[in-house]
Design an enzyme around this catalytic site. Structure first.
Site, PDB file in Angstrom:
ATOM      1  N   SER A   1       0.912  -1.249   0.089  1.00 26.49           N
ATOM      2  CA  SER A   1      -0.012   0.035  -0.074  1.00 26.49           C
ATOM      3  C   SER A   1       0.735   1.399   0.165  1.00 26.49           C
ATOM      4  CB  SER A   1      -1.011   0.029   1.232  1.00 26.49           C
ATOM      5  OG  SER A   1      -1.584   1.328   1.456  1.00 26.49           O
TER       6      SER A   1
ATOM      7  N   TYR B   1      -1.423   0.533  10.406  1.00 26.62           N
ATOM      8  CA  TYR B   1      -1.479  -0.142   8.976  1.00 26.62           C
ATOM      9  C   TYR B   1      -0.191   0.456   8.187  1.00 26.62           C
ATOM     10  CZ  TYR B   1      -3.352  -0.867   4.250  1.00 26.62           C
ATOM     11  OH  TYR B   1      -3.863  -1.398   3.129  1.00 26.62           O
TER      12      TYR B   1
END
Length: 184
Positions: A150, A163
């Site tokens: 990501s 995250y």
């Protein structure tokens, strides 16, 4: 959807895709099936997996998709996935580590264990799946591992600290494994 003529193919190659019931995992499964691969679909929800499997069989009749319901965040489930693959007796040529999760909380609102949970699913599970897949992948002349990262692993995009940290770890693991396993 049919594969584009002249495009490279993956006919008969078994491809393990985690988090395969929706989103990026489903898109990967569809593309691999279109290229002739045999998708081995893993996600937690068996009903969703079955619906995806049925859809792939209809859209790509030669793809032979198979499903296994498991939580890749659980170490025993990860082992069970590879027992299943051994029982299928198919040569694994691709691992797509896509399963992931997040706790979208500001750092000071995180409960004890929130960060560990995100890391367990996004980084530790991918690391373990790579290790478990390696003996099968190395037997295939053109094997590969794809770890879905990501932009959050490279810069702040309001997805939460845990995250972003877990995806940065995944990116670094991918770089390290590329070097460590390059000869294979």
């Amino acid at each position: 959807m049919n594969a584009i003529p002249g495009r490279w193919r993956l006919d008969g190659q078994a491809c393990l895709i985690t988090g395969a019931s929706r989103g990026i995992g489903l898109a990967c499964a569809r593309e691999l099936a279109a290229l002739g691969a045999q998708p081995l679909l893993v996600a937690r929800d068996e009903a969703e997996l079955q619906a995806v499997c049925d859809e792939l069989r209809e859209d790509f009749p030669d793809s032979e998709p198979r499903i296994f319901a498991a939580d890749v965040g659980d170490a025993e489930d990860r082992l069970a996935i590879f027992d299943w693959i051994a029982d299928l007796d198919v040569p694994l040529s691709l691992l797509v580590n896509n399963a992931g999760g997040n706790t979208k909380k500001p750092t000071l609102d995180c409960e004890p264990g929130d960060m560990e949970e995100v890391f367990r699913l996004n980084s530790v599970a991918a690391f373990d799946l790579c290790r478990l897949a390696y003996p099968r992948l190395v037997q295939h002349g053109n094997a590969a591992t794809v770890n879905i990262g990501s932009v959050s692993g490279a810069t702040h995009v309001r997805t939460g600290v845990a995250y972003g940290m877990s995806k940065a770890a995944l990116h670094q693991m991918t770089r390290n494994l590329a070097c460590e396993w390059a000869d294979d």
